[in-house]
Design a protein around this motif. Structure first.
Motif, short mmCIF file in Angstrom:
data_model
loop_
_atom_site.label_atom_id
_atom_site.label_comp_id
_atom_site.label_asym_id
_atom_site.label_seq_id
_atom_site.Cartn_x
_atom_site.Cartn_y
_atom_site.Cartn_z
N LEU A 21 -43.13 -28.11 -19.14
CA LEU A 21 -43.11 -26.84 -18.37
C LEU A 21 -44.27 -26.32 -17.48
O LEU A 21 -44.18 -26.16 -16.42
CB LEU A 21 -43.17 -25.89 -19.46
N GLU A 22 -45.40 -26.70 -17.95
CA GLU A 22 -46.65 -26.36 -17.00
C GLU A 22 -46.69 -27.40 -15.89
O GLU A 22 -47.33 -27.19 -14.93
CB GLU A 22 -47.89 -26.62 -17.98
N GLY A 23 -46.14 -28.61 -16.22
CA GLY A 23 -46.01 -29.69 -15.28
C GLY A 23 -45.33 -28.89 -13.81
O GLY A 23 -46.03 -29.28 -12.73
N PHE A 24 -44.19 -28.34 -13.99
CA PHE A 24 -43.68 -27.92 -12.60
C PHE A 24 -44.54 -26.60 -12.03
O PHE A 24 -44.38 -26.24 -11.05
CB PHE A 24 -41.88 -27.67 -12.85
N ASP A 25 -45.11 -25.86 -13.20
CA ASP A 25 -45.95 -24.72 -12.64
C ASP A 25 -47.07 -25.47 -11.73
O ASP A 25 -47.46 -24.83 -10.73
CB ASP A 25 -46.77 -24.21 -13.96
N PHE A 26 -47.78 -26.29 -12.31
CA PHE A 26 -48.89 -27.30 -11.68
C PHE A 26 -48.15 -27.30 -10.14
O PHE A 26 -49.02 -27.37 -8.97
CB PHE A 26 -49.39 -28.16 -12.03
N GLY A 27 -47.07 -27.93 -10.10
CA GLY A 27 -46.50 -28.81 -9.03
C GLY A 27 -46.19 -27.53 -7.95
O GLY A 27 -46.39 -27.71 -6.66
N ASN A 47 -43.27 -16.55 -6.72
CA ASN A 47 -42.50 -15.59 -7.38
C ASN A 47 -41.40 -16.54 -8.35
O ASN A 47 -40.86 -16.11 -9.24
CB ASN A 47 -41.44 -14.94 -6.54
N THR A 48 -41.22 -17.76 -7.97
CA THR A 48 -40.46 -18.86 -8.69
C THR A 48 -41.11 -18.90 -10.38
O THR A 48 -40.15 -19.07 -11.18
CB THR A 48 -39.97 -20.04 -8.25
N ILE A 49 -42.38 -19.04 -10.38
CA ILE A 49 -42.90 -19.10 -11.49
C ILE A 49 -43.62 -18.02 -12.07
O ILE A 49 -44.02 -18.13 -13.24
CB ILE A 49 -44.09 -20.53 -11.42
N GLY A 50 -43.44 -16.89 -11.11
CA GLY A 50 -44.02 -15.74 -11.85
C GLY A 50 -43.86 -14.95 -13.08
O GLY A 50 -44.78 -14.74 -13.86
N PRO A 51 -42.50 -15.20 -13.47
CA PRO A 51 -42.11 -14.61 -14.68
C PRO A 51 -42.58 -15.68 -16.16
O PRO A 51 -42.29 -15.24 -17.06
CB PRO A 51 -40.88 -14.41 -14.71
N VAL A 52 -42.84 -16.81 -15.52
CA VAL A 52 -42.78 -17.73 -16.89
C VAL A 52 -44.00 -18.56 -16.73
O VAL A 52 -44.24 -19.31 -17.81
CB VAL A 52 -41.59 -18.67 -16.62
N TRP A 53 -45.04 -18.73 -15.85
CA TRP A 53 -46.18 -19.34 -15.95
C TRP A 53 -47.14 -19.19 -17.32
O TRP A 53 -47.38 -19.88 -17.88
CB TRP A 53 -46.94 -19.43 -14.86
N ASP A 54 -47.26 -17.78 -17.62
CA ASP A 54 -47.97 -17.59 -18.57
C ASP A 54 -47.33 -18.06 -20.19
O ASP A 54 -48.31 -18.58 -20.74
CB ASP A 54 -48.45 -16.06 -18.80
N GLY A 55 -46.04 -17.74 -20.30
CA GLY A 55 -45.49 -18.44 -21.31
C GLY A 55 -45.51 -19.92 -21.65
O GLY A 55 -45.54 -20.34 -22.64
N TYR A 317 -36.37 -17.75 -19.45
CA TYR A 317 -35.82 -18.54 -18.58
C TYR A 317 -34.34 -17.94 -18.12
O TYR A 317 -33.67 -18.16 -16.82
CB TYR A 317 -35.87 -19.86 -18.98
N TRP A 318 -33.60 -17.81 -19.07
CA TRP A 318 -32.23 -17.24 -18.62
C TRP A 318 -32.23 -15.77 -17.95
O TRP A 318 -31.45 -15.76 -17.01
CB TRP A 318 -31.36 -17.01 -20.17
N VAL A 319 -32.93 -15.07 -18.17
CA VAL A 319 -33.01 -13.95 -17.57
C VAL A 319 -33.48 -13.83 -16.27
O VAL A 319 -32.91 -13.41 -15.31
CB VAL A 319 -34.21 -12.82 -18.24
N PHE A 320 -34.37 -14.78 -15.78
CA PHE A 320 -35.13 -14.97 -14.51
C PHE A 320 -34.55 -16.28 -13.96
O PHE A 320 -35.12 -17.05 -13.24
CB PHE A 320 -36.44 -15.23 -14.71
#
Length: 334
Positions: A21-27, A47-55, A317-320
């Motif tokens: 999960l954090e791998g694509f965040d870093f990418g 914005n693609t990772i805005g809703p999920v990076w902290d989770g 992830y489903w919501v966003f």
């Protein structure tokens, strides 16, 4: 199977989830400088990772807490010996989180540019350093009879560990490029796919060398199977990306990361930190673990909490799940 073995597997699963999960965040953070052509496109990527990076970072916190509770000797030796690299990773994660939140608080160009630089570097450095850290853990470090790290910072910079860092850097950036293609629209989606192809080839070459070295150094039959799965999944991810099947490509790039991390833990077991000075001084799942009572309590707590966390994150992830493009970014950017 003893409880300390169960918690070794559980910690391995947590690291697999974190790197997936954090791998694509870093990418994506790295691609804000490599792929985006202007501020609007950088906003799309963020914005693609805005809703999920902290989770996604919850997996790291949980892995660290589980290591502290289940294997206190491992935790103590790891964090004392790797203090500076882990501190740098922590600082990067803090700066990165602040950058995501503060970047849009002011519309000034200099303000936003500085925070965008912070996002890039605070994504690139952890992506590199996590590979260096795990390379040292698997390869072995200088641990004495008192279970203390007696090496220096320079001992952690060795060819195997540096290669591991380059593998995680390129593999995470490839993973992020595929995720970007999956989550965006228009020209940036097409450029993300082209970028992913080149990154995937580089990552495949580096990963093949690193995993082969790992297998020769201390692998067995189970680690060889994991290595083959990682190689096949990575090649297939590149192929599906070329075919424009971003969903399959993302799933397979994640599978390649999961298999590669699993191989490292399979190679490591039953050690948790091998000693390069004397194998008898290595930390193992037995001599580094907590008491059976502590492990039993942790098992019950984990069995209740982990499914709830996974359900919540899956729902997020489903919501966003929808794609975004530059047409969704208002002018002027702020």
């Amino acid at each position: 199977m003893e409880l300390h073995d169960v918690w070794f597997v559980a910690i391995a699963v947590l690291w697999v989830g974190y790197f997936f999960l954090e791998g694509f965040d870093f990418g994506v953070g790295i691609l804000t400088k490599l792929l985006a052509r202007d501020r609007k496109e950088r906003r799309v990527l963020i914005n693609t990772i805005g809703p999920v990076w902290d989770g996604n970072e919850v997996w790291l916190i949980t892995a660290g807490a589980a290591t502290f509770a289940a294997f206190p000797e491992w935790y103590a030796t790891l964090f004392s010996g790797f203090y500076l690299p882990l501190l740098l990773i922590l600082v990067c994660l803090i700066v990165r989180g602040v950058a995501f939140e503060y970047r849009a608080k002011r519309s000034g160009e200099r303000w936003q540019t500085n925070w965008e630089h912070a996002i890039f570097w605070a994504s690139l450095l952890p992506a590199l350093l996590w590979g260096v850290a795990f390379g040292n853990i698997v390869h072995g470090v200088k641990i004495d009879a008192n279970k203390e790290y007696v090496g220096t910072l320079g001992d952690l910079i060795n060819p195997y560990a540096v290669l591991g860092g380059l593998v995680t850097l390129t593999l995470f950036t490839f993973h992020g490029a595929v995720f970007t293609a999956l989550k965006t629209l228009g020209d940036i989606r097409l450029r993300a796919r082209r970028t992913a192809t080149g990154l995937g080839v580089v990552a495949a070459v580096l990963a093949l060398g690193f995993l082969t070295w790992t297998q020769i150094d201390g692998g067995d039959g189970s680690s060889l199977i994991a290595m083959i799965i990682a190689a096949v999944a990575l090649v297939a991810a590149i192929g599906f990306n070329l075919a424009g099947r971003e969903g399959w490509s993302f799933a397979l790039s994640g599978a390649a990361i999961a298999a590669a991390v699993s191989m490292l833990f399979l190679t490591l077991f039953p050690d948790v930190m091998p000693s390069s000075l004397d194998p008898r001084w290595s930390l193992t799942v037995e001599n580094a673990s907590s008491t059976p009572y502590t492990l039993r309590i942790m098992t019950w707590c984990g069995a209740i909490a982990l499914p709830l966390v996974m359900l919540y994150q899956g729902w997020t992830y489903w919501v966003f799940r929808k794609r975004i493009g530059t047409q969704h970014i208002a002018d002027p950017a702020h």
